[in-house]
Every structure is written in structure tokens, then in C-alpha cells.
Scaffold this active site. Sequence first.
Site, PDB file in Angstrom:
ATOM      1  N   HIS A   1      43.427   9.208  72.313  1.00 56.58           N
ATOM      2  CA  HIS A   1      42.278   9.202  71.403  1.00 56.58           C
ATOM      3  C   HIS A   1      42.621   9.827  70.047  1.00 56.58           C
ATOM      4  O   HIS A   1      41.721  10.198  69.293  1.00 56.58           O
ATOM      5  CB  HIS A   1      41.099   9.970  72.011  1.00 56.58           C
ATOM      6  CG  HIS A   1      40.447   9.254  73.153  1.00 56.58           C
ATOM      7  ND1 HIS A   1      39.209   9.612  73.657  1.00 56.58           N
ATOM      8  CD2 HIS A   1      40.843   8.199  73.888  1.00 56.58           C
ATOM      9  CE1 HIS A   1      38.891   8.817  74.649  1.00 56.58           C
ATOM     10  NE2 HIS A   1      39.864   7.946  74.814  1.00 56.58           N
TER      11      HIS A   1
ATOM     12  N   GLU B   1      35.433  -4.282  73.962  1.00 53.67           N
ATOM     13  CA  GLU B   1      35.878  -4.524  72.583  1.00 53.67           C
ATOM     14  C   GLU B   1      36.456  -5.921  72.382  1.00 53.67           C
ATOM     15  O   GLU B   1      36.230  -6.549  71.346  1.00 53.67           O
ATOM     16  CB  GLU B   1      36.911  -3.462  72.179  1.00 53.67           C
ATOM     17  CG  GLU B   1      36.328  -2.093  71.889  1.00 53.67           C
ATOM     18  CD  GLU B   1      36.046  -1.276  73.138  1.00 53.67           C
ATOM     19  OE1 GLU B   1      35.483  -0.173  73.012  1.00 53.67           O
ATOM     20  OE2 GLU B   1      36.383  -1.756  74.259  1.00 53.67           O
TER      21      GLU B   1
END
Length: 326
Positions: free
Chosen positions: A129, A60
Amino acid sequence: MRTIQFREAICEAMSEEMRRDESIYLMGEEVAEYNGAYKASKGMLAEFGEKRVIDTPIAELGFTGIAVGSAMNGCRPIVEYMTFNFCLVGIDQIINNAAKIRQMTGGQFNVPIVFRGPTASAGQLGATHSQALENWFANTPGLKVVVPSNVYDAKGLLKSAIRDNDPVIFMESEQMYGDKGEVPDGEYTIPIGVADVKREGTDVTIVSFGKIIKEAFIAADELAKEGISCEIIDLRTVRPMDNEAILTSVKKTNRLVILEEAWPFASVSSEITYMVQERAFDFLDAPIQRITTADTPAPYSPVLLKEWLPEAVDVVKAVKKVLYKK
């Protein structure tokens, strides 16, 4: 009007804008060959080719930085994160570069990027998450933060985000991709920064955004059986926030409940509470109530997760509290 899924609304918005402007491209993990982790880019590789629909490594920081650099050089990237939890690896590029380059260059460079993907919880995904980070990004001058709650808003807002000349954080939900809703056959956009009154009411204002607003609708239906009329405002955009829409409603109902799927400390609901008490204190007939997740990391246990998340029953209790009803 026609009925489509949330994931199709996202795909249509991106595809329509990419047909209109060749400088737009999509980049992220599994967006191309796999048609997107949530099938939100289905068919786009076949239509636009591998130079405009680009699969990235699990990196990322790298591909977020590439997007910033390409935006400074005339491209209009759409960056998909499999979840915004993963964007934390590349958040330096978002906060220190994308959000600041226009100001630091005296307006010589715009950074027209959309960073999009799911936010908040989506079942038993564990603490790392399941984070809602809207307030993190909304705290940063230079970023716009959009969190749609339905199919129609998602498509119209995403098209506006892609056309915007500043970086936009566009936050979705894994649990909404299968949701269905109506959209027009033709072209439409929804302006960023404009809230929407989803339900008219007279007794109390409920402000929310994103998928958790569904709990507000459930609560409002239950409260209506007791003769309590709830007005529900969907922020749609967290920054810039439509303060006037909130104030107009509060001045009518004189009571405010805020529902948010995030931790309580320094939350979006905290900002709304401060704004309302500063600008509409004399209109309030009761202290403002906010409903958030518990102030802990998200639990994995389904029993604990249910207790951790806000639910309709929490909204009902909060509404009755501001109405001084048991």
C-alpha cells in the site's frame, strides 16, 4: 482568495466541472454514500444523484473497463481508486485500452478519462500500500501523469485534466488531504505540462513533485542559513514533462539535485538526469544527484520506514555534495 483543504479542492474541481458538463460522472469505491474514503467527494451524491456519483464493488478491473467503454461512447468519467496500489488489478484497462484506443482506431475514438487517487507512502501501510507508480504510467505513450503538491495546483490541474480529451493519471496523497492552501474565489485552471518555480535561487536547482517536495523546502530553509541559495522546481506534471523549465534553471545554477519518492531504478529522476546530461552537459559544474527511496519494498517498521523515505537531511547532503562543501 480563500483557504480550503486539499480534499475540498479536489471536490470543488470535480463538482464545478460536473455542473458545466453533464457527460462527466464520478465512479469508485465509497465515493457516493460514504462521501469518499478521504471525503474528497463530500456532498456530491446529494447534488448530482446516483447516476453521476456511483459506488462500485471492490472490482477495479471491472469499473475501470466500464469507464473506458463509456468514454468511447461520449461520457467523461472520473475514476477514483482508494489508492493507486489497487489500480494494479485494473491496469490492463489503463495501459492496453485507455492509453492506446485513440492510436489504434486512427483517431476515431478519444478516451477522456481521469484516473485519480493517492500514490506513494502514507505512514505504516506496508509494502503493498506504499508504492509510487508515477514512472510506470509515465512510461506509457498515450497517458498524461499529473502529481500536484499543494491545494492551489491540485484544483487547477484537476479541472484541466477533466477537460482533457486524453486519459490523465491524477495522483494525490493520503497525507495531503488535510493540507490547507489558498485558492481564488473565481474560475481558474492550470495547464498540464507546465512546471512551476516555487522558490528562486542561484546556487543549485532542486527538482521534485508531489508531497515529497515539502522536504526540499525544509532543506532549502536550512541551507539558506549557510548562505546557499536553492531554486526549487515543482514539476506538477510528470508526463508531458516541462524539460525547458528544468534546463533554464540548470543553465543558471549549473547544479542539479532531484528528489523523488520512488524506487531508484528507471525512475522519473533517471529520465531527468538523462535529459539534462544530453541537452545541458556543458552547463553542469558537478554530477547530478538524485534522492529516492531505498531500493526495497516499503517496510512496516516506523524505524525502517524513516530510513527508507527521503528526508530533508538527504537533500542537504546532496546539495552540499554538488557544491563540493562538507
